[in-house]
Design a protein around this motif. Structure first.
Motif, PDB file in Angstrom:
ATOM      1  N   SER A 169       0.828  -1.211   0.000  1.00  0.00           N
ATOM      2  CA  SER A 169       0.000   0.000   0.000  1.00  0.00           C
ATOM      3  C   SER A 169       0.860   1.257   0.000  1.00  0.00           C
ATOM      4  O   SER A 169       0.559   2.231  -0.705  1.00  0.00           O
ATOM      5  CB  SER A 169      -0.925  -0.020   1.211  1.00  0.00           C
ATOM      6  N   ALA A 170       1.935   1.260   0.797  1.00  0.00           N
ATOM      7  CA  ALA A 170       2.823   2.418   0.835  1.00  0.00           C
ATOM      8  C   ALA A 170       3.541   2.613  -0.500  1.00  0.00           C
ATOM      9  O   ALA A 170       3.702   3.749  -0.979  1.00  0.00           O
ATOM     10  CB  ALA A 170       3.841   2.260   1.961  1.00  0.00           C
ATOM     11  N   ALA A 171       3.964   1.524  -1.118  1.00  0.00           N
ATOM     12  CA  ALA A 171       4.618   1.642  -2.427  1.00  0.00           C
ATOM     13  C   ALA A 171       3.655   2.190  -3.471  1.00  0.00           C
ATOM     14  O   ALA A 171       4.042   3.017  -4.316  1.00  0.00           O
ATOM     15  CB  ALA A 171       5.153   0.282  -2.859  1.00  0.00           C
ATOM     16  N   ALA A 172       2.395   1.758  -3.424  1.00  0.00           N
ATOM     17  CA  ALA A 172       1.414   2.305  -4.360  1.00  0.00           C
ATOM     18  C   ALA A 172       1.195   3.795  -4.121  1.00  0.00           C
ATOM     19  O   ALA A 172       1.001   4.562  -5.070  1.00  0.00           O
ATOM     20  CB  ALA A 172       0.095   1.541  -4.226  1.00  0.00           C
ATOM     21  N   GLY A 173       1.230   4.226  -2.855  1.00  0.00           N
ATOM     22  CA  GLY A 173       1.082   5.651  -2.574  1.00  0.00           C
ATOM     23  C   GLY A 173       2.239   6.475  -3.100  1.00  0.00           C
ATOM     24  O   GLY A 173       2.043   7.567  -3.660  1.00  0.00           O
ATOM     25  N   VAL A 174       3.469   5.985  -2.933  1.00  0.00           N
ATOM     26  CA  VAL A 174       4.637   6.695  -3.463  1.00  0.00           C
ATOM     27  C   VAL A 174       4.584   6.735  -4.993  1.00  0.00           C
ATOM     28  O   VAL A 174       4.920   7.752  -5.618  1.00  0.00           O
ATOM     29  CB  VAL A 174       5.926   6.017  -2.967  1.00  0.00           C
ATOM     30  N   TRP A 175       4.166   5.657  -5.601  1.00  0.00           N
ATOM     31  CA  TRP A 175       4.039   5.616  -7.066  1.00  0.00           C
ATOM     32  C   TRP A 175       2.985   6.605  -7.554  1.00  0.00           C
ATOM     33  O   TRP A 175       3.159   7.258  -8.580  1.00  0.00           O
ATOM     34  CB  TRP A 175       3.689   4.202  -7.483  1.00  0.00           C
ATOM     35  N   THR A 176       1.896   6.732  -6.817  1.00  0.00           N
ATOM     36  CA  THR A 176       0.869   7.706  -7.183  1.00  0.00           C
ATOM     37  C   THR A 176       1.394   9.133  -7.066  1.00  0.00           C
ATOM     38  O   THR A 176       1.104   9.992  -7.913  1.00  0.00           O
ATOM     39  CB  THR A 176      -0.365   7.523  -6.297  1.00  0.00           C
ATOM     40  N   ALA A 177       2.161   9.403  -6.008  1.00  0.00           N
ATOM     41  CA  ALA A 177       2.723  10.748  -5.851  1.00  0.00           C
ATOM     42  C   ALA A 177       3.692  11.094  -6.969  1.00  0.00           C
ATOM     43  O   ALA A 177       3.820  12.271  -7.345  1.00  0.00           O
ATOM     44  CB  ALA A 177       3.424  10.858  -4.497  1.00  0.00           C
ATOM     45  N   ALA A 178       4.369  10.096  -7.530  1.00  0.00           N
ATOM     46  CA  ALA A 178       5.309  10.331  -8.630  1.00  0.00           C
ATOM     47  C   ALA A 178       4.628  10.445  -9.980  1.00  0.00           C
ATOM     48  O   ALA A 178       5.289  10.662 -10.990  1.00  0.00           O
ATOM     49  CB  ALA A 178       6.360   9.224  -8.679  1.00  0.00           C
ATOM     50  N   GLY A 179       3.302  10.318 -10.041  1.00  0.00           N
ATOM     51  CA  GLY A 179       2.580  10.416 -11.304  1.00  0.00           C
ATOM     52  C   GLY A 179       2.309   9.099 -11.976  1.00  0.00           C
ATOM     53  O   GLY A 179       1.994   9.066 -13.160  1.00  0.00           O
ATOM     54  N   ARG A 180       2.431   7.997 -11.263  1.00  0.00           N
ATOM     55  CA  ARG A 180       2.214   6.646 -11.795  1.00  0.00           C
ATOM     56  C   ARG A 180       3.035   6.404 -13.060  1.00  0.00           C
ATOM     57  O   ARG A 180       2.501   6.059 -14.119  1.00  0.00           O
ATOM     58  CB  ARG A 180       0.734   6.405 -12.093  1.00  0.00           C
ATOM     59  N   PRO A 181       4.346   6.570 -12.995  1.00  0.00           N
ATOM     60  CA  PRO A 181       5.160   6.330 -14.200  1.00  0.00           C
ATOM     61  C   PRO A 181       5.322   4.837 -14.459  1.00  0.00           C
ATOM     62  O   PRO A 181       5.365   4.026 -13.531  1.00  0.00           O
ATOM     63  CB  PRO A 181       6.492   6.992 -13.850  1.00  0.00           C
ATOM     64  N   PHE A 182       5.433   4.511 -15.736  1.00  0.00           N
ATOM     65  CA  PHE A 182       5.686   3.127 -16.131  1.00  0.00           C
ATOM     66  C   PHE A 182       7.158   3.015 -16.517  1.00  0.00           C
ATOM     67  O   PHE A 182       7.526   3.008 -17.680  1.00  0.00           O
ATOM     68  CB  PHE A 182       4.777   2.732 -17.292  1.00  0.00           C
ATOM     69  N   GLY A 183       7.994   2.939 -15.529  1.00  0.00           N
ATOM     70  CA  GLY A 183       9.435   2.888 -15.745  1.00  0.00           C
ATOM     71  C   GLY A 183      10.088   4.196 -15.353  1.00  0.00           C
ATOM     72  O   GLY A 183       9.408   5.166 -15.016  1.00  0.00           O
ATOM     73  N   PRO A 184      11.403   4.286 -15.382  1.00  0.00           N
ATOM     74  CA  PRO A 184      12.340   3.194 -15.690  1.00  0.00           C
ATOM     75  C   PRO A 184      12.463   2.202 -14.542  1.00  0.00           C
ATOM     76  O   PRO A 184      12.157   2.521 -13.397  1.00  0.00           O
ATOM     77  CB  PRO A 184      13.663   3.931 -15.923  1.00  0.00           C
ATOM     78  N   LEU A 185      12.882   0.995 -14.894  1.00  0.00           N
ATOM     79  CA  LEU A 185      13.058  -0.038 -13.887  1.00  0.00           C
ATOM     80  C   LEU A 185      14.331   0.217 -13.092  1.00  0.00           C
ATOM     81  O   LEU A 185      15.223   0.961 -13.518  1.00  0.00           O
ATOM     82  CB  LEU A 185      13.137  -1.412 -14.568  1.00  0.00           C
ATOM     83  N   PRO A 186      14.450  -0.377 -11.915  1.00  0.00           N
ATOM     84  CA  PRO A 186      15.686  -0.208 -11.126  1.00  0.00           C
ATOM     85  C   PRO A 186      16.909  -0.716 -11.882  1.00  0.00           C
ATOM     86  O   PRO A 186      16.814  -1.538 -12.799  1.00  0.00           O
ATOM     87  CB  PRO A 186      15.404  -1.043  -9.863  1.00  0.00           C
ATOM     88  N   SER A 187      18.053  -0.236 -11.463  1.00  0.00           N
ATOM     89  CA  SER A 187      19.293  -0.589 -12.153  1.00  0.00           C
ATOM     90  C   SER A 187      19.650  -2.060 -11.992  1.00  0.00           C
ATOM     91  O   SER A 187      20.368  -2.618 -12.826  1.00  0.00           O
ATOM     92  CB  SER A 187      20.443   0.279 -11.631  1.00  0.00           C
ATOM     93  N   TRP A 188      19.138  -2.694 -10.933  1.00  0.00           N
ATOM     94  CA  TRP A 188      19.471  -4.109 -10.723  1.00  0.00           C
ATOM     95  C   TRP A 188      18.591  -5.052 -11.538  1.00  0.00           C
ATOM     96  O   TRP A 188      18.823  -6.255 -11.551  1.00  0.00           O
ATOM     97  CB  TRP A 188      19.355  -4.477  -9.244  1.00  0.00           C
ATOM     98  N   SER A 189      17.584  -4.535 -12.202  1.00  0.00           N
ATOM     99  CA  SER A 189      16.715  -5.384 -13.012  1.00  0.00           C
ATOM    100  C   SER A 189      17.447  -5.799 -14.288  1.00  0.00           C
ATOM    101  O   SER A 189      18.425  -5.151 -14.709  1.00  0.00           O
ATOM    102  CB  SER A 189      15.419  -4.643 -13.359  1.00  0.00           C
ATOM    103  N   PRO A 190      17.012  -6.875 -14.950  1.00  0.00           N
ATOM    104  CA  PRO A 190      17.685  -7.323 -16.180  1.00  0.00           C
ATOM    105  C   PRO A 190      17.678  -6.240 -17.260  1.00  0.00           C
ATOM    106  O   PRO A 190      16.724  -5.462 -17.389  1.00  0.00           O
ATOM    107  CB  PRO A 190      16.862  -8.550 -16.603  1.00  0.00           C
ATOM    108  N   LEU A 191      18.743  -6.209 -18.032  1.00  0.00           N
ATOM    109  CA  LEU A 191      18.883  -5.197 -19.072  1.00  0.00           C
ATOM    110  C   LEU A 191      17.822  -5.352 -20.153  1.00  0.00           C
ATOM    111  O   LEU A 191      17.365  -4.364 -20.733  1.00  0.00           O
ATOM    112  CB  LEU A 191      20.287  -5.283 -19.683  1.00  0.00           C
ATOM    113  N   VAL A 192      17.401  -6.583 -20.417  1.00  0.00           N
ATOM    114  CA  VAL A 192      16.380  -6.809 -21.449  1.00  0.00           C
ATOM    115  C   VAL A 192      15.071  -6.143 -21.049  1.00  0.00           C
ATOM    116  O   VAL A 192      14.393  -5.507 -21.864  1.00  0.00           O
ATOM    117  CB  VAL A 192      16.190  -8.321 -21.668  1.00  0.00           C
TER     118      VAL A 192
END
Length: 598
Positions: free
Chosen positions: A165-188
């Motif tokens: 729930s807290a992560a969804a709230g932070v994502w909403t405050a950021a404008g619900r962006p679809f990316g970029p993924l974290p640096s540790w995620s696969p490059l593909v």
């Protein structure tokens, strides 16, 4: 003088921002716990025969609040002496804590004028820590009550629900962006998310999956409502038997209302086919009820099917996943082939099938997750398994939505991209709607392709531009009604000029691609001879006495302009002999005055 606030170092302001986010998490948890404690206290006060004092009521309120987060409770005092687990979570109670944690994280991460906001990770960690601190205190306080919390469930799923729930709230405050993924995620994955095409396809798949899941749950709720309506007498009897005073009946009613989403998911699992368990030895499916159910007295459980052979009404429950699959396909095709868009902008059949398949996969995952939290144990022994089985409901939802949704999406795509104005006879009238969608655009196609005088050859090219193919049997025909008329334009208008005010020439029912020729009388034989005679008479005998003829350029080309006097003098000899009597009787000017003496 102007009052100025003291300047604080960046480390101090960052610490204050994190402390503010931590307090927001504490306040959100306290608000949810306090609201439920007030409700339980009111019911305890209104009860004529309470089992315990106010401390016991508050401990029960703390345990129920943790149950709303997914924690499992245990009743140590039972008739058999064996502790009985309580794992069925009223899903309507989950909405309150989830919304409060979401709002706290959103407010902590949103920038405000005049204060420094923490980073997104800092706001998430601070709000989650503050909320979980209150949850841990509530679990410790409820340890000596009639309902105790299993300690292992505080980490999973309580902490997971709060963190999500807290992560969804932070994502909403950021404008619900679809990316970029974290640096540790696969490059593909990072490269895929960076593409706009991938984001649009993923958004369409998620939206279609959400629509399919919502229709599935709504259909399950409809099944429960129909079953309760058929067994209304049994539901009323169980409701009145549970309590004899109004405060107890109010508590039973509130509990039943909070379990309505659970009942809807049970109905969805029933419609999918796997059904739900009514104890360890009974399962209810559209095929019938197998085994001996261990059903406690509760109003909502009156909707469970009886031990009888399945009827046609039981089989009708299978329409729920079919409708959900069609809704999923329709939502996907709305993005794959938008109405009125050119054919070139539509997705290919492979992309449409792939996005619909991904949406079906998301619908199956959502059904598995929801059915997993909708059931649970209600005791030991026969009541250890109660509700739908998630690892059967999820694959069943995937099979229904993929098996029906993908072919339906491909058929809907073909239907939305079909050729407009189908007709089997040449004299068939245009279909309804062609007046609104086909007329003006088809006329544009003819004018664009028929600049050289051949509207039929330009039909396929115009269709590619506009996405509306022309009729194969009459490319020049439009979607206008047959009784449409065209106002006559000025005499100087030609085929290549602008359309008259009353409509284009193509709107005339008798229009043919080659039936328009210059109608200007300037080039007629009588007018030319009269003009030449007028010029000769006004020249005072200076002009030679030889007949005029039409040049080859004027005979081969269509013109609508008026030639100059110099052109008439240099290139307008007559093409036929005219007698002296005709030249003498000729009038000095033509009808429109262009043959007057210069």
């Amino acid at each position: 003088m102007t009052e100025r606030s003291p300047m604080l170092p960046p480390e101090r302001t960052r610490t204050l921002a994190l402390a503010s986010a931590f307090l927001r998490g504490v306040a959100a948890a306290g608000l949810g716990l306090g609201s439920l404690a007030v409700l339980v206290t009111v019911l305890w006060i209104s009860s004529p025969y309470p089992d315990s004092g106010p401390g016991g009521a508050l401990r029960a309120a703390a345990a129920v609040w943790l149950l709303a987060h997914g924690a499992e409770l245990v009743r140590p005092e039972t008739l058999s002496g064996v502790p009985a687990p309580v794992g069925v979570v009223p899903l309507l109670l989950v909405a309150g804590p989830v919304w409060l944690a979401h709002r706290a994280a959103r407010d902590a991460a949103e920038p405000e004028e005049g204060r420094r906001r923490p980073s997104q990770a800092g706001a998430f960690c601070a709000v989650t820590a503050g909320y979980l601190l209150v949850a841990a205190g509530a679990a410790a306080y409820a340890r000596d009550g009639s309902l105790r919390v299993v300690p292992d469930t505080l980490a999973f799923p309580v902490a997971l629900v709060v963190a999500g729930s807290a992560a969804a709230g932070v994502w909403t405050a950021a404008g619900r962006p679809f990316g970029p993924l974290p640096s540790w995620s696969p490059l593909v994955l990072q490269e895929a998310v960076a593409r706009t095409l991938f984001r649009s396809r993923a958004e369409a798949a998620c939206r279609a999956a959400a629509v399919g899941t919502a229709v599935l749950v709504g259909g399950g709720a409809l099944l429960v409502a129909v079953a309760l309506g058929r067994n209304a007498a049994a539901a009323q009897e169980s409701f009145l038997a549970l309590s004899g005073d109004w405060s107890g009946r109010l508590a039973v009613l509130l509990l039943a209302v909070s379990l309505v989403p659970n009942a809807a998911l049970w109905g969805a699992a029933y419609g999918l086919g796997p059904g739900f368990a009514l104890g360890t030895g009974a399962t209810a499916t559209p095929l019938g009820l197998t085994g001996t159910p261990a059903v406690p007295h509760f109003p909502l459980l009156a909707a469970a099917p009886d031990q009888a052979p399945a009827t046609l009404l039981n089989w009708a429950a299978l329409a729920v996943p079919a409708v959900a699959a069609l809704a999923l396909a329709w939502c996907a095709v709305r993005r794959a082939a938008p109405a009125g868009a050119p054919r070139a902008q539509a997705w290919s059949p492979r992309e449409t099938a792939l996005v619909t398949g991904l949406a079906a996969l998301g619908c199956g995952a959502g059904a598995a997750l929801l059915t997993a939290v909708a059931g649970g144990p209600l005791g030991s022994g026969a009541l250890a398994a109660f509700g739908p089985v998630w690892w059967l409901a999820g694959p069943a939802a995937l099979a229904w939505t993929a098996g029906i949704g993908v072919p339906a999406a491909l058929l809907l795509r073909l239907w939305r991209l079909r050729e407009r104005g189908w007709a089997w006879r040449r004299d068939a009238d245009a279909p309804e709607g062609a007046e609104d969608t086909g007329g003006a655009e088809d006329d544009e196609d003819v004018r664009e392709g028929g600049a050289g005088g051949n509207g039929a050859d330009a039909g396929p090219e115009a269709a590619e531009k506009t996405g509306k193919p022309r009729r194969w049997w009459a490319p020049w025909r439009t979607g206008e009604p047959r009784d449409s008329t065209v106002q006559e334009g000025p005499p100087g208008s030609a085929a290549g000029g602008p359309a008259p005010a009353g409509g284009a020439p193509e709107d005339d029912p008798g229009f043919e691609p080659y039936d328009f020729l210059p109608t200007d009388p300037w080039h007629e034989k009588e007018t030319r001879e009269a003009r030449w005679a007028s010029l000769k008479q006004g020249s005072g005998g200076l002009m030679a006495d030889f007949p005029a003829r039409i040049p080859a350029a004027l005979r081969s080309e269509e013109t609508s302009g008026q030639p100059t006097d110099a052109e008439l003098t240099d290139a307008e000899p007559a093409d036929a002999k005219s007698t002296d009597a005709e030249r003498a009787d000729a009038k000095p000017a033509d009808a429109d005055g262009r043959g007057a003496t210069p």
